[in-house]
Design a protein around this motif. Structure first.
Motif, PDB file in Angstrom:
ATOM      1  N   LEU A 157      10.257 -18.435  -5.165  1.00 39.79           N
ATOM      2  CA  LEU A 157       9.439 -18.393  -3.955  1.00 39.79           C
ATOM      3  C   LEU A 157       9.558 -17.048  -3.243  1.00 39.79           C
ATOM      4  N   THR A 158      10.744 -16.455  -3.244  1.00 38.42           N
ATOM      5  CA  THR A 158      10.915 -15.131  -2.657  1.00 38.42           C
ATOM      6  C   THR A 158      10.097 -14.101  -3.423  1.00 38.42           C
ATOM      7  N   GLY A 159      10.109 -14.195  -4.733  1.00 34.50           N
ATOM      8  CA  GLY A 159       9.267 -13.313  -5.541  1.00 34.50           C
ATOM      9  C   GLY A 159       7.794 -13.531  -5.275  1.00 34.50           C
ATOM     10  N   GLY A 160       7.397 -14.778  -5.058  1.00 38.49           N
ATOM     11  CA  GLY A 160       6.004 -15.075  -4.729  1.00 38.49           C
ATOM     12  C   GLY A 160       5.590 -14.493  -3.389  1.00 38.49           C
ATOM     13  N   LEU A 161       6.474 -14.580  -2.397  1.00 32.61           N
ATOM     14  CA  LEU A 161       6.168 -13.985  -1.094  1.00 32.61           C
ATOM     15  C   LEU A 161       6.063 -12.469  -1.204  1.00 32.61           C
ATOM     16  N   SER A 162       6.940 -11.869  -1.985  1.00 39.07           N
ATOM     17  CA  SER A 162       6.872 -10.428  -2.206  1.00 39.07           C
ATOM     18  C   SER A 162       5.580 -10.053  -2.938  1.00 39.07           C
ATOM     19  N   LEU A 163       5.147 -10.903  -3.851  1.00 41.59           N
ATOM     20  CA  LEU A 163       3.893 -10.671  -4.567  1.00 41.59           C
ATOM     21  C   LEU A 163       2.697 -10.723  -3.621  1.00 41.59           C
ATOM     22  N   ILE A 164       2.725 -11.626  -2.656  1.00 40.33           N
ATOM     23  CA  ILE A 164       1.637 -11.729  -1.687  1.00 40.33           C
ATOM     24  C   ILE A 164       1.524 -10.435  -0.879  1.00 40.33           C
ATOM     25  N   VAL A 165       2.643  -9.947  -0.387  1.00 44.93           N
ATOM     26  CA  VAL A 165       2.628  -8.716   0.415  1.00 44.93           C
ATOM     27  C   VAL A 165       2.196  -7.531  -0.446  1.00 44.93           C
ATOM     28  N   GLY A 166       2.718  -7.436  -1.660  1.00 41.77           N
ATOM     29  CA  GLY A 166       2.327  -6.352  -2.555  1.00 41.77           C
ATOM     30  C   GLY A 166       0.851  -6.395  -2.901  1.00 41.77           C
ATOM     31  N   SER A 167       0.300  -7.581  -3.107  1.00 46.55           N
ATOM     32  CA  SER A 167      -1.130  -7.718  -3.388  1.00 46.55           C
ATOM     33  C   SER A 167      -1.968  -7.267  -2.204  1.00 46.55           C
ATOM     34  N   TYR A 168      -1.507  -7.583  -1.000  1.00 42.55           N
ATOM     35  CA  TYR A 168      -2.213  -7.130   0.199  1.00 42.55           C
ATOM     36  C   TYR A 168      -2.222  -5.609   0.271  1.00 42.55           C
ATOM     37  N   PHE A 169      -1.086  -4.983  -0.004  1.00 40.38           N
ATOM     38  CA  PHE A 169      -1.033  -3.523   0.038  1.00 40.38           C
ATOM     39  C   PHE A 169      -1.906  -2.898  -1.049  1.00 40.38           C
ATOM     40  N   HIS A 170      -1.971  -3.506  -2.232  1.00 41.63           N
ATOM     41  CA  HIS A 170      -2.879  -3.012  -3.273  1.00 41.63           C
ATOM     42  C   HIS A 170      -4.323  -3.131  -2.803  1.00 41.63           C
ATOM     43  N   PHE A 171      -4.653  -4.241  -2.163  1.00 42.62           N
ATOM     44  CA  PHE A 171      -6.005  -4.487  -1.666  1.00 42.62           C
ATOM     45  C   PHE A 171      -6.390  -3.449  -0.613  1.00 42.62           C
ATOM     46  N   VAL A 172      -5.482  -3.175   0.304  1.00 44.35           N
ATOM     47  CA  VAL A 172      -5.760  -2.225   1.380  1.00 44.35           C
ATOM     48  C   VAL A 172      -5.778  -0.792   0.853  1.00 44.35           C
ATOM     49  N   ALA A 173      -4.929  -0.481  -0.123  1.00 40.78           N
ATOM     50  CA  ALA A 173      -4.842   0.887  -0.648  1.00 40.78           C
ATOM     51  C   ALA A 173      -6.152   1.333  -1.275  1.00 40.78           C
ATOM     52  N   ARG A 174      -6.931   0.408  -1.800  1.00 42.89           N
ATOM     53  CA  ARG A 174      -8.210   0.774  -2.388  1.00 42.89           C
ATOM     54  C   ARG A 174      -9.267   1.078  -1.338  1.00 42.89           C
ATOM     55  N   ARG A 175      -9.056   0.614  -0.106  1.00 41.03           N
ATOM     56  CA  ARG A 175     -10.081   0.741   0.918  1.00 41.03           C
ATOM     57  C   ARG A 175      -9.804   1.790   1.989  1.00 41.03           C
ATOM     58  N   VAL A 176      -8.618   2.342   2.014  1.00 39.98           N
ATOM     59  CA  VAL A 176      -8.310   3.366   3.011  1.00 39.98           C
ATOM     60  C   VAL A 176      -8.225   4.716   2.325  1.00 39.98           C
ATOM     61  N   GLU A 177      -8.407   5.769   3.122  1.00 38.25           N
ATOM     62  CA  GLU A 177      -8.315   7.110   2.546  1.00 38.25           C
ATOM     63  C   GLU A 177      -6.874   7.431   2.177  1.00 38.25           C
ATOM     64  N   ARG A 178      -6.728   8.365   1.300  1.00 37.05           N
ATOM     65  CA  ARG A 178      -5.407   8.717   0.791  1.00 37.05           C
ATOM     66  C   ARG A 178      -4.565   9.362   1.892  1.00 37.05           C
ATOM     67  N   ARG A 179      -3.350   8.887   2.056  1.00 41.14           N
ATOM     68  CA  ARG A 179      -2.448   9.412   3.065  1.00 41.14           C
ATOM     69  C   ARG A 179      -1.521  10.442   2.450  1.00 41.14           C
ATOM     70  N   PRO A 180      -0.873  11.271   3.281  1.00 42.00           N
ATOM     71  CA  PRO A 180       0.075  12.241   2.731  1.00 42.00           C
ATOM     72  C   PRO A 180       1.233  11.571   1.987  1.00 42.00           C
ATOM     73  N   GLU A 181       1.602  10.364   2.390  1.00 37.72           N
ATOM     74  CA  GLU A 181       2.692   9.659   1.721  1.00 37.72           C
ATOM     75  C   GLU A 181       2.345   9.305   0.279  1.00 37.72           C
ATOM     76  N   ASP A 182       1.049   9.210  -0.018  1.00 43.84           N
ATOM     77  CA  ASP A 182       0.612   8.843  -1.358  1.00 43.84           C
ATOM     78  C   ASP A 182       0.448  10.053  -2.277  1.00 43.84           C
ATOM     79  N   ASN A 183       0.507  11.249  -1.727  1.00 47.10           N
ATOM     80  CA  ASN A 183       0.324  12.466  -2.505  1.00 47.10           C
ATOM     81  C   ASN A 183       1.695  13.052  -2.848  1.00 47.10           C
ATOM     82  N   PRO A 184       2.056  13.122  -4.128  1.00 46.10           N
ATOM     83  CA  PRO A 184       3.379  13.661  -4.478  1.00 46.10           C
ATOM     84  C   PRO A 184       3.520  15.158  -4.195  1.00 46.10           C
ATOM     85  N   ASP A 185       2.405  15.879  -4.067  1.00 42.29           N
ATOM     86  CA  ASP A 185       2.450  17.310  -3.795  1.00 42.29           C
ATOM     87  C   ASP A 185       2.257  17.643  -2.318  1.00 42.29           C
TER      88      ASP A 185
END
Length: 133
Positions: A37-65
């Motif tokens: 269940l803890t892994g499932g809750l972590s999966l829910i949050v991670g899925s939300y972040f994947h969902f949001v990452a596709r819709r927002v512009e790229r942040r400096p934290e996402d750029n390795p350079d």
């Protein structure tokens, strides 16, 4: 948001792998179910972040350079002189103590105080539109 999504992907993998190892070694179902269940809750949050990452512009934290200066600027508004977080913590503490000792009358009071504190925190800087008197 991709950094946060990867972080939760790693934690999901860890908890699911831990659940498998724990389930095989201990033969105890409650801990295994808790880890799943803890892994499932972590999966829910991670899925939300994947969902949001596709819709927002790229942040400096996402750029390795990226440079440190790329993240400069206004981060947000944070109230320096607000007492509402203190009242929220105190009312949450009252509610937790009431729940721990199962004092229903105090739990009701604590929950009302929590709701009042949340409302005060949310509407602290809310001003009504120009009203005609």
């Amino acid at each position: 948001m991709k950094v946060e999504a990867r972080l939760f992907d790693v934690t999901t993998s860890f908890f699911i792998l831990s659940a498998i190892v724990y389930g095989v070694w201990s033969k105890e179902p409650v801990g295994t179910v808790a880890l799943i269940l803890t892994g499932g809750l972590s999966l829910i949050v991670g899925s939300y972040f994947h969902f949001v990452a596709r819709r927002v512009e790229r942040r400096p934290e996402d750029n390795p350079d990226a440079e440190i200066s790329d993240g400069a600027g206004e981060v947000g508004f944070f109230s320096a002189g607000s007492y509402w977080p203190v009242t929220l913590a105190a009312s949450g503490g009252v509610s937790a103590l009431a729940l721990a000792f199962w004092q229903v009358w105090l739990l009701v009071i604590g929950l009302v105080l929590v709701l009042m504190s949340v409302a005060g925190l949310v509407f602290e800087y809310h001003t009504r539109p120009n009203a005609t008197d």
